[in-house]
Design a protein around this motif. Sequence first.
Motif, PDB file in Angstrom:
ATOM      1  N   GLN A 112       0.841  -1.191   0.000  1.00 22.24           N
ATOM      2  CA  GLN A 112       0.000   0.000   0.000  1.00 22.24           C
ATOM      3  C   GLN A 112       0.877   1.243   0.000  1.00 22.24           C
ATOM      4  O   GLN A 112       1.913   1.293   0.661  1.00 22.24           O
ATOM      5  CB  GLN A 112      -0.923   0.027   1.208  1.00 22.24           C
ATOM      6  CG  GLN A 112      -1.870   1.210   1.205  1.00 22.24           C
ATOM      7  CD  GLN A 112      -2.828   1.183   2.388  1.00 22.24           C
ATOM      8  OE1 GLN A 112      -2.553   0.575   3.412  1.00 22.24           O
ATOM      9  NE2 GLN A 112      -3.946   1.862   2.233  1.00 22.24           N
ATOM     10  N   PHE A 113       0.458   2.248  -0.768  1.00 22.29           N
ATOM     11  CA  PHE A 113       1.159   3.529  -0.845  1.00 22.29           C
ATOM     12  C   PHE A 113       0.186   4.642  -0.482  1.00 22.29           C
ATOM     13  O   PHE A 113      -1.027   4.493  -0.640  1.00 22.29           O
ATOM     14  CB  PHE A 113       1.697   3.769  -2.256  1.00 22.29           C
ATOM     15  CG  PHE A 113       2.624   2.696  -2.735  1.00 22.29           C
ATOM     16  CD1 PHE A 113       3.972   2.725  -2.396  1.00 22.29           C
ATOM     17  CD2 PHE A 113       2.158   1.652  -3.522  1.00 22.29           C
ATOM     18  CE1 PHE A 113       4.831   1.735  -2.833  1.00 22.29           C
ATOM     19  CE2 PHE A 113       3.015   0.667  -3.969  1.00 22.29           C
ATOM     20  CZ  PHE A 113       4.353   0.709  -3.619  1.00 22.29           C
TER      21      PHE A 113
ATOM     22  N   ALA B 259      -6.177  20.164  -3.616  1.00 26.01           N
ATOM     23  CA  ALA B 259      -5.316  19.222  -2.906  1.00 26.01           C
ATOM     24  C   ALA B 259      -5.378  17.834  -3.556  1.00 26.01           C
ATOM     25  O   ALA B 259      -4.361  17.145  -3.656  1.00 26.01           O
ATOM     26  CB  ALA B 259      -5.724  19.145  -1.440  1.00 26.01           C
ATOM     27  N   ARG B 260      -6.553  17.432  -4.013  1.00 26.10           N
ATOM     28  CA  ARG B 260      -6.684  16.138  -4.696  1.00 26.10           C
ATOM     29  C   ARG B 260      -5.884  16.142  -5.995  1.00 26.10           C
ATOM     30  O   ARG B 260      -5.203  15.169  -6.329  1.00 26.10           O
ATOM     31  CB  ARG B 260      -8.137  15.796  -4.976  1.00 26.10           C
ATOM     32  CG  ARG B 260      -8.296  14.395  -5.547  1.00 26.10           C
ATOM     33  CD  ARG B 260      -9.744  14.024  -5.842  1.00 26.10           C
ATOM     34  NE  ARG B 260     -10.008  12.616  -5.860  1.00 26.10           N
ATOM     35  CZ  ARG B 260      -9.426  11.718  -6.645  1.00 26.10           C
ATOM     36  NH1 ARG B 260      -8.473  12.089  -7.461  1.00 26.10           N
ATOM     37  NH2 ARG B 260      -9.755  10.443  -6.605  1.00 26.10           N
ATOM     38  N   ASN B 261      -5.950  17.235  -6.748  1.00 26.25           N
ATOM     39  CA  ASN B 261      -5.163  17.351  -7.985  1.00 26.25           C
ATOM     40  C   ASN B 261      -3.668  17.246  -7.680  1.00 26.25           C
ATOM     41  O   ASN B 261      -2.914  16.615  -8.431  1.00 26.25           O
ATOM     42  CB  ASN B 261      -5.466  18.667  -8.703  1.00 26.25           C
ATOM     43  CG  ASN B 261      -6.829  18.677  -9.341  1.00 26.25           C
ATOM     44  OD1 ASN B 261      -7.426  17.628  -9.577  1.00 26.25           O
ATOM     45  ND2 ASN B 261      -7.347  19.868  -9.608  1.00 26.25           N
ATOM     46  N   ASP B 262      -3.249  17.849  -6.588  1.00 25.78           N
ATOM     47  CA  ASP B 262      -1.839  17.778  -6.186  1.00 25.78           C
ATOM     48  C   ASP B 262      -1.446  16.337  -5.844  1.00 25.78           C
ATOM     49  O   ASP B 262      -0.397  15.851  -6.266  1.00 25.78           O
ATOM     50  CB  ASP B 262      -1.603  18.708  -4.988  1.00 25.78           C
ATOM     51  CG  ASP B 262      -0.149  18.754  -4.564  1.00 25.78           C
ATOM     52  OD1 ASP B 262       0.734  18.898  -5.429  1.00 25.78           O
ATOM     53  OD2 ASP B 262       0.114  18.640  -3.343  1.00 25.78           O
ATOM     54  N   ALA B 263      -2.291  15.632  -5.104  1.00 25.59           N
ATOM     55  CA  ALA B 263      -2.012  14.233  -4.756  1.00 25.59           C
ATOM     56  C   ALA B 263      -1.985  13.355  -6.012  1.00 25.59           C
ATOM     57  O   ALA B 263      -1.113  12.499  -6.158  1.00 25.59           O
ATOM     58  CB  ALA B 263      -3.052  13.717  -3.761  1.00 25.59           C
TER      59      ALA B 263
ATOM     60  N   GLY C 109       2.889   8.136 -12.509  1.00 26.41           N
ATOM     61  CA  GLY C 109       4.178   7.504 -12.726  1.00 26.41           C
ATOM     62  C   GLY C 109       4.594   6.530 -11.636  1.00 26.41           C
ATOM     63  O   GLY C 109       5.528   5.767 -11.807  1.00 26.41           O
ATOM     64  N   ARG C 110       3.919   6.553 -10.510  1.00 25.45           N
ATOM     65  CA  ARG C 110       4.273   5.641  -9.405  1.00 25.45           C
ATOM     66  C   ARG C 110       3.943   4.201  -9.777  1.00 25.45           C
ATOM     67  O   ARG C 110       4.672   3.285  -9.442  1.00 25.45           O
ATOM     68  CB  ARG C 110       3.517   6.068  -8.145  1.00 25.45           C
ATOM     69  CG  ARG C 110       3.591   5.149  -6.947  1.00 25.45           C
ATOM     70  CD  ARG C 110       4.947   5.119  -6.251  1.00 25.45           C
ATOM     71  NE  ARG C 110       5.223   6.272  -5.448  1.00 25.45           N
ATOM     72  CZ  ARG C 110       5.047   6.335  -4.139  1.00 25.45           C
ATOM     73  NH1 ARG C 110       4.560   5.315  -3.476  1.00 25.45           N
ATOM     74  NH2 ARG C 110       5.371   7.419  -3.489  1.00 25.45           N
ATOM     75  N   CYS C 111       2.820   3.999 -10.478  1.00 25.32           N
ATOM     76  CA  CYS C 111       2.362   2.657 -10.861  1.00 25.32           C
ATOM     77  C   CYS C 111       2.232   2.606 -12.387  1.00 25.32           C
ATOM     78  O   CYS C 111       1.242   3.102 -12.926  1.00 25.32           O
ATOM     79  CB  CYS C 111       1.008   2.354 -10.225  1.00 25.32           C
ATOM     80  SG  CYS C 111       0.989   2.438  -8.427  1.00 25.32           S
ATOM     81  N   PRO C 112       3.200   2.006 -13.085  1.00 19.87           N
ATOM     82  CA  PRO C 112       3.171   1.996 -14.551  1.00 19.87           C
ATOM     83  C   PRO C 112       1.897   1.392 -15.144  1.00 19.87           C
ATOM     84  O   PRO C 112       1.445   1.820 -16.196  1.00 19.87           O
ATOM     85  CB  PRO C 112       4.390   1.161 -14.937  1.00 19.87           C
ATOM     86  CG  PRO C 112       5.278   1.185 -13.753  1.00 19.87           C
ATOM     87  CD  PRO C 112       4.389   1.354 -12.557  1.00 19.87           C
ATOM     88  N   ALA C 113       1.305   0.389 -14.468  1.00 20.42           N
ATOM     89  CA  ALA C 113       0.096  -0.257 -14.988  1.00 20.42           C
ATOM     90  C   ALA C 113      -1.179   0.286 -14.343  1.00 20.42           C
ATOM     91  O   ALA C 113      -2.258  -0.273 -14.518  1.00 20.42           O
ATOM     92  CB  ALA C 113       0.177  -1.764 -14.783  1.00 20.42           C
ATOM     93  N   GLY C 114      -1.081   1.364 -13.584  1.00 19.74           N
ATOM     94  CA  GLY C 114      -2.251   1.952 -12.941  1.00 19.74           C
ATOM     95  C   GLY C 114      -2.401   1.512 -11.496  1.00 19.74           C
ATOM     96  O   GLY C 114      -1.610   0.724 -10.977  1.00 19.74           O
ATOM     97  N   THR C 115      -3.427   2.038 -10.860  1.00 15.32           N
ATOM     98  CA  THR C 115      -3.656   1.767  -9.443  1.00 15.32           C
ATOM     99  C   THR C 115      -4.910   0.923  -9.244  1.00 15.32           C
ATOM    100  O   THR C 115      -5.738   0.782 -10.151  1.00 15.32           O
ATOM    101  CB  THR C 115      -3.807   3.073  -8.647  1.00 15.32           C
ATOM    102  OG1 THR C 115      -4.966   3.774  -9.133  1.00 15.32           O
ATOM    103  CG2 THR C 115      -2.583   3.953  -8.772  1.00 15.32           C
TER     104      THR C 115
ATOM    105  N   PHE D  78      -3.413   3.736  -1.970  1.00 14.34           N
ATOM    106  CA  PHE D  78      -3.628   2.917  -3.168  1.00 14.34           C
ATOM    107  C   PHE D  78      -2.640   1.768  -3.213  1.00 14.34           C
ATOM    108  O   PHE D  78      -1.649   1.726  -2.472  1.00 14.34           O
ATOM    109  CB  PHE D  78      -3.480   3.771  -4.428  1.00 14.34           C
ATOM    110  CG  PHE D  78      -2.126   4.415  -4.557  1.00 14.34           C
ATOM    111  CD1 PHE D  78      -1.112   3.819  -5.291  1.00 14.34           C
ATOM    112  CD2 PHE D  78      -1.852   5.624  -3.918  1.00 14.34           C
ATOM    113  CE1 PHE D  78       0.135   4.406  -5.394  1.00 14.34           C
ATOM    114  CE2 PHE D  78      -0.604   6.217  -4.017  1.00 14.34           C
ATOM    115  CZ  PHE D  78       0.398   5.608  -4.750  1.00 14.34           C
ATOM    116  N   PHE D  79      -2.896   0.832  -4.099  1.00 16.98           N
ATOM    117  CA  PHE D  79      -2.015  -0.278  -4.419  1.00 16.98           C
ATOM    118  C   PHE D  79      -1.720  -0.179  -5.915  1.00 16.98           C
ATOM    119  O   PHE D  79      -2.517   0.378  -6.670  1.00 16.98           O
ATOM    120  CB  PHE D  79      -2.682  -1.617  -4.107  1.00 16.98           C
ATOM    121  CG  PHE D  79      -2.996  -1.808  -2.646  1.00 16.98           C
ATOM    122  CD1 PHE D  79      -2.147  -2.538  -1.833  1.00 16.98           C
ATOM    123  CD2 PHE D  79      -4.134  -1.250  -2.078  1.00 16.98           C
ATOM    124  CE1 PHE D  79      -2.434  -2.716  -0.481  1.00 16.98           C
ATOM    125  CE2 PHE D  79      -4.429  -1.418  -0.739  1.00 16.98           C
ATOM    126  CZ  PHE D  79      -3.573  -2.150   0.062  1.00 16.98           C
TER     127      PHE D  79
END
Length: 162
Positions: A93-94, A112-116, A122-128, A153-154
């Motif tokens: 989990q991240f 704030a949501r847009n910032d997050a 780019g953290r998850c190449p295949a999506g979350t 998220f995962f």
Amino acid sequence: MQISNLMRGGALLVVLALTACGIGEAPGVEDSVLESSEAALACQVTQQCSNATTVSCSSASGVCTSGTASGGWVECDGVRKYCPVPCTCGSSQFIEYGFGTGFNCTAAYASARNDANARLEGRCPAGTCNETDTRVSCSAIAGGQFAEFTISFFCNEPAHCQ
């Protein structure tokens, strides 16, 4: 005498120009030599995937490879394509934090949501998967509101899944 030299020079220029353009040569001679040399350098590779699909690629430079690791792949000129693999939700989990301002809390949370989300890119190449949004806090500042927002998220795995 000068006119005669000019005419000979002009005729020589015409002959050189026609030769450079390929006029007067047998048709297709140069083209067939070029095509055969390109065909000799080209390669193509195909990999049979476990789900009955195939991936393939080709290269004009002659650099093609393939392998079976990670479900199968092909590579041409350094560009690798994987066999399609179904995604599974990862076990790690991240959390990404976002901060924003707005004229009211709703606008500040949106910022704030847009910032997050931008930090998440780019953290998850295949999506979350299994995302959870949390409005952490919203407080007054000069001229508006300040908000903190988190997304837990995962990542979908493996990285090249579809």
